[in-house]
Design an enzyme around this catalytic site. Structure first.
Site, short mmCIF file in Angstrom:
data_model
loop_
_atom_site.label_atom_id
_atom_site.label_comp_id
_atom_site.label_asym_id
_atom_site.label_seq_id
_atom_site.Cartn_x
_atom_site.Cartn_y
_atom_site.Cartn_z
N ASP A 102 0.80 -1.14 -0.01
CA ASP A 102 0.02 -0.03 -0.04
C ASP A 102 0.86 1.13 -0.18
OD1 ASP A 102 0.75 0.41 2.59
OD2 ASP A 102 -1.10 0.07 3.62
N ASP A 275 -7.62 -7.46 2.36
CA ASP A 275 -6.30 -7.80 3.31
C ASP A 275 -6.73 -7.14 4.55
OD1 ASP A 275 -6.16 -4.69 2.55
OD2 ASP A 275 -4.70 -4.95 4.30
N CYS A 313 -12.02 -27.54 11.42
CA CYS A 313 -11.00 -26.85 10.77
C CYS A 313 -9.94 -27.96 10.53
CB CYS A 313 -10.33 -25.93 11.63
SG CYS A 313 -9.02 -25.02 10.85
N CYS A 315 -6.59 -27.18 9.95
CA CYS A 315 -5.21 -26.61 9.82
C CYS A 315 -4.40 -27.47 10.84
CB CYS A 315 -5.15 -25.15 10.22
SG CYS A 315 -5.28 -24.86 11.94
N CYS A 318 -5.42 -26.99 14.52
CA CYS A 318 -6.50 -27.54 15.06
C CYS A 318 -6.39 -29.09 14.98
CB CYS A 318 -7.64 -27.35 14.14
SG CYS A 318 -8.31 -25.57 14.52
N HIS A 344 -3.90 -20.60 12.52
CA HIS A 344 -5.26 -21.11 12.45
C HIS A 344 -6.05 -19.90 11.81
CE1 HIS A 344 -9.29 -22.48 13.16
NE2 HIS A 344 -9.43 -21.34 13.85
#
Lengths: 381, 381
Positions: A102, A275, A313, A315, A318, A344
């Protein structure tokens, strides 16, 4: 714009793969020098050329396509000249996929205690050492060319909320003038320069901003000036007409927004890119996105909960760690707590947007969104 | 002691694979329920059931064989009963290799502002909430059985340096009495209970301690009460006769020592096991072990140094990131700085001890040590 092509695609041309029949959601794709970007997508934020608490290898495994870095922070430390000497941000931070910077406009206006604004540019004090700096739009382009991201943003003036409409109108005009100067000054053909729509909660000003930017012409458009304190509903209301007014064949990037439900509603309104620091910032505060809604791991009810953080989840956090363990880490301020929750939370948003892309490909985004709206996870907006 | 055998080895029996002809260094091996442990080895410290800033998967990749956790800290938070309910430390912290818990004696005597010591046990205040707790040696065994490490340490009294010899002598006697009570109270056959040699810098007291512990008999011996403020040379001088007096067929564990050169000199004196917070603590302070000696990444000379942290190192940090980038992370207090330096510093000590093992197997440890003593890295002791 560069006419570099890879496998038949021109650099930064936005290909619309699928448009949802029931909403304004789109499945798209564009090419950068660091790979294709599949939209809609969420971009993890690495303000100072690092996504806090997460290794680049882990971001790759999580499926991050683009990482965002911040021109304001990197200009102050370590300096854009140093990053250029390092071979640019990709080499400096060991990230070989796409990067977006940015412009730093948002930070100047939100972080600086004092600033002097004119049509020529903005004079601001460093949050690091109090030193004065001046940026014209041309200066900002040179700095972002030094940083070397794939997508760079124009220098803009981002008004706070609430603000007098007159003030917002001036910011729209100034931002459009700066957009034209940024485009004129920008040289690197391997970078896409995006314009930024301003106008706050005033649709007429938003449309004026879009018209001005459209006359200049950009390969993509940021939608700025939201999530600055305005009521959430005001943003969602105006987002659909803003998207509708933007050219269909350019990606639309809603800046700084990252709540799960807001992302999905904004996708439905026609947004392609997001974002937000939310996944990593809330992780450091001990909270997690989940299929049950937001979880605060400091809560005593998790002390002896040996089940996964989110049973729905897949991931690495998890599948390997319990709520009780993560609570212990958060309670004792151990780095690993923030690390596991960051992994996560990033997985959660990257997976959510991947699911949205899959639903758009399958033509089932409407059902996907309805199911979401009826789920406990929807509380997180 | 349990007579469980795996592939012909009895649990915790210490097998001497090789003894160096030129020093007292040994290459050994013993078995735990969570795998064989190859000595000499360095054990990363995970005080609160987490090695700060490092994931268990990363520790595995680094070749860590044993992780140390701290009974004092885990007793206070989250509580040993909670860890037992979680299925023990291995399940709680997601570490399937061996774990060692120290007894917490060292922390009680070094951290607590007030404590009441008697032959019966020790009363101490929590550093978390100021609450009073009392531990007898028997209490301590029950707590360490709840935590469920593979190797546990006796409760001992660790005198500071300097201390009156009389005071150290009393600590030796009390620690030996507690050693006997710990052994009598300890029930879990899947855990090895180590005695701890005390005696400060007084060789006669050290030998008395060893004699008392030898009468009780343990599968391994901690060497405690060093690295508490005494001159470095005093420790190294007395270490060789201490090791010589310990039984040859038991592992010897020098507690809390982790400087590269000290580790190698102590291996030469006959030590088999090491632990220290140094690699991760110094990482969080921005410093790195290296083949050039210790590096302080805050130093301005690294600002534009785009070379690797340590050109002689093959770790994931050194092969992927520059000194300039790491300095930027350290300077801006980014978590990733501590993470990358922790990974490097742990690799450094784990690799150093792996090199020592390889040299012992090849019968070249003497040459290896000589080469080290002549290298710039040797300054780090």
């Amino acid at each position: 714009m560069a006419r570099v092509t890879i496998a038949g695609m021109a650099l930064f041309d936005f290909e619309l793969i699928n448009v949802d029949p029931s909403t304004s959601a789109r499945r798209g794709r564009f090419l950068t020098s660091h790979g294709a970007v599949e939209t809609p997508l969420f971009m993890p934020v690495g303000t100072r050329a690092t996504v806090k608490g997460v290794l680049p290898d882990q971001l790759r495994s999580l499926g991050a396509q683009v990482v965002l870095a911040n021109t304001y922070h990197l200009f102050l430390r370590p300096g854009s000249d140093l990053v250029r000497e390092a071979g640019g941000l990709h080499a400096f931070m060991n990230w070989d996929r796409a990067i977006l910077t940015d412009s730093g406009g948002f930070q100047i206006f939100s972080l600086a205690d004092t600033l002097k604004l004119s049509d020529e540019g903005v004079k601001f004090r460093s949050i690091v050492d109090g030193a004065w700096h001046f940026w014209s739009p041309e200066d900002n382009m040179r700095i972002q060319e030094d940083l070397g991201a794939d997508i760079i943003m124009q220098l803009d003036q981002c008004p706070p909320y609430p603000a007098e409409k007159e003030f917002v109108a001036t910011a729209v005009k100034r931002s459009a003038d700066w957009a034209a100067r940024c485009k004129a000054a920008h040289r690197r053909e391997d970078q896409a320069l995006f314009g930024i729509v301003q106008g706050g909660v005033h649709l007429d000003l938003r449309l004026e901003s879009i018209e001005r930017l459209g006359e200049i012409g950009f390969p993509g458009y940021g939608i700025g000036g939201y999530s600055v304190g305005e009521p959430h509903e005001l943003m969602l209301e105006s987002l659909a007409p803003v998207c509708a007014a933007l050219p269909a064949d350019r990606p639309r990037y809603l800046m700084g927004v990252g709540n799960p439900t807001t992302i999905l509603e904004a996708i439905a309104a026609g947004v392609d890119m997001f974002d937000c620091v939310l996944p990593t910032r809330t992780a450091r505060l001990g909270t997690a996105f989940s299929s049950e809604g937001r979880l605060n791991l400091r809560n005593a009810r998790f002390a002896r909960d040996f089940g996964p953080l989110d049973g729905a989840c897949a991931c690495s956090t998890c599948t390997q760690y319990s709520r009780a363990y993560i609570r212990h880490l958060v309670n004792t301020k151990e780095m690993l707590g923030a690390m596991l929750l960051s992994l996560h939370n990033l997985h959660y948003l990257l997976d959510l947007t991947a699911q949205a892309r899959a639903a758009l490909e399958a033509g089932t985004f409407g059902e996907f969104l309805s199911a979401w709206r009826g789920s406990p996870a929807c509380d997180d907006y």
